[in-house]
Write an enzyme that holds these catalytic residues in place. Structure first.
Site, short mmCIF file in Angstrom:
data_model
loop_
_atom_site.label_atom_id
_atom_site.label_comp_id
_atom_site.label_asym_id
_atom_site.label_seq_id
_atom_site.Cartn_x
_atom_site.Cartn_y
_atom_site.Cartn_z
N VAL A 161 0.83 -1.21 0.00
CA VAL A 161 0.00 0.00 0.00
C VAL A 161 0.87 1.26 0.00
O VAL A 161 0.61 2.21 -0.75
CB VAL A 161 -0.99 0.00 1.19
N LYS B 244 -6.62 -1.46 9.40
CA LYS B 244 -7.89 -1.75 10.10
C LYS B 244 -7.68 -2.34 11.48
O LYS B 244 -8.49 -2.14 12.38
CB LYS B 244 -8.78 -2.68 9.25
N GLU C 45 -10.08 5.79 5.43
CA GLU C 45 -10.91 5.35 4.31
C GLU C 45 -10.46 3.99 3.76
O GLU C 45 -11.29 3.14 3.42
CB GLU C 45 -10.83 6.41 3.19
N GLU D 12 -3.45 -10.54 3.52
CA GLU D 12 -2.72 -10.00 4.68
C GLU D 12 -1.39 -10.74 4.81
O GLU D 12 -1.22 -11.84 4.27
CB GLU D 12 -3.53 -10.22 5.96
N LYS E 291 -13.51 -5.07 9.75
CA LYS E 291 -14.14 -4.10 8.85
C LYS E 291 -15.62 -3.88 9.20
O LYS E 291 -16.08 -2.74 9.21
CB LYS E 291 -13.98 -4.56 7.40
N GLY F 73 -5.69 -4.65 -3.12
CA GLY F 73 -4.76 -4.41 -4.24
C GLY F 73 -4.08 -3.07 -4.07
O GLY F 73 -4.62 -2.14 -3.46
N1 HSE Z 1 -6.46 -8.64 2.84
C1 HSE Z 1 -7.43 -7.65 2.62
C2 HSE Z 1 -8.47 -8.16 1.64
C3 HSE Z 1 -6.79 -6.40 2.10
O1 HSE Z 1 -8.18 -9.16 0.97
O2 HSE Z 1 -9.56 -7.59 1.56
C4 HSE Z 1 -7.68 -5.20 2.01
O3 HSE Z 1 -8.15 -4.80 3.26
#
Ligand code: HSE
Length: 340
Positions: free
Chosen positions: A12, A94, A118, A178, A193, A288
């Site tokens: 990221v 997160k 975000e 992850e 999330k 991504g």
């Molecule tokens: N590992 C997470 C996913 C990355 O696949 O959604 C994005 O939060």
């Protein structure tokens, strides 16, 4: 010119640098001035990186930092330090938002800067800003979302007959998963999330430990065959139910006519029901490098336009939620069915 720093040059963080470089003209148009990455901090010996957070927080040029390190430490300590110095922090982390988001948001408010996240939910989808700004006047009664790109990528490919382990490896290679992919496939990432979303809309802090959580590791090829015979697909959903005050992560059967049925691959789809607006559906890449980085940069621009002010992120001072147990699966059934 607005100077920023990136903490962590992983997938990221690298994406943030790339978005800022490639879209500098577009960024200047919306921000009114240039956005410049003055520092990149990383623990590795990479050319041009700094290793000491004090170099960044003690530089009065730095107005915003992007925390793209992931995990709790040192991300928590660095975020805390930056906010105490009046430097806004934008993050995709997160885990940190779930664990310390309330405290960090209060620090941001008290130091006239902002803590925005975000990119922590829904990858590139401009979801949290829309909830904060465009839906702040709504009573949100339900959220049902495909919130993990890796799981949806795996399930979509397993439906097409591919093997779980092969597809997970592919998702890791594409930078979706992850660092420890158990967080994806066991449902913990989705739990964080949906807890963040429930907190944002309810005014109470839901935490990931309160989410009843089942992942995708027990889903078999036979389950897909049975689902298909019934005209359904299998998706991992995070569900918040305001009436029952519950949050749940579990694989669900999705009927063909449902809006979430065709959300495939790395895409996320989030349905939100408001009492006035009715159903809203958000769709986009949930993981991504560039989509996630784009969401971080959208926060950077918002912070850069509001230097010296706090942007209310709906998180400061939230009291813990009293969460009820989510309804059990119907007797004898392996999956719940998403009804509406
Ligand atoms: N590992 C997470 C996913 C990355 O696949 O959604 C994005 O939060």
């Amino acid at each position: 010119m607005i100077n920023i720093a990136i903490l962590g040059l992983g997938t990221v963080g690298g994406g943030v640098a790339e978005v800022i470089e490639k879209n500098q003209l577009e960024i200047k148009k919306v921000l009114g001035e240039d956005l410049h990455v003055k520092y990149i901090l990383d623990i590795r010996d990479l050319p041009g990186v700094v290793k000491d957070i004090n170099t960044i927080i003690n530089d009065p040029d730095i107005k915003v930092v992007c925390e793209t390190m992931g995990g709790k430490e040192p991300a928590y300590t660095y975020t805390h330090l930056a906010l105490e110095h009046g430097i806004s922090v934008c993050t995709s982390n997160k885990e940190l938002v779930d664990a310390h988001g309330v405290e960090l948001s209060a620090i941001a408010r008290d130091h006239h800067c902002s803590y925005l996240f975000e990119a922590s939910v829904g990858g590139g989808i401009p979801l949290l800003r829309t909830i904060r700004e465009a839906c702040g006047h709504e009573k949100i009664s339900k959220i049902a979302g495909i919130l993990n790109g890796t799981c949806n990528y795996i399930l979509t490919n397993m439906k097409a007959g591919r093997d779980f382990a092969d597809v997970l490896k592919e998702a890791q290679e594409k930078g979706f998963a992850e660092r420890n992919p158990a967080a994806d496939v066991e449902g913990h990432d989705t739990a964080r999330k949906i807890a963040i979303l429930a907190s944002m809309v309810s005014g109470k802090k839901f935490s990931y430990e309160q989410v009843s959580c089942e992942g995708i590791t027990n889903i078999t090829p036979e389950d897909f065959a049975e689902a298909e015979a019934k005209g359904m697909s299998i998706k991992l959903l995070g569900v918040y139910d305001a009436e029952n005050n519950s949050v749940l992560v579990a694989p669900h059967l999705i009927p063909k006519e449902h809006a979430l049925y065709n959300v495939n691959g790395v895409f996320n789809g989030i349905l939100i029901h408001g009492n006035m607006v009715d159903d809203l559906m958000f769709y986009g890449r949930g993981a991504g490098k560039l989509p996630t980085a784009s969401a971080v940069v959208s926060d950077v621009i918002e912070c850069a336009k509001n230097i010296g002010k706090n942007i209310n992120n709906n998180f400061a001072d939230l009291e813990p939620a009293n969460v009820n147990k989510a309804p059990e699966k119907p007797q004898g059934q392996k999956f719940r069915v998403l009804d509406s």
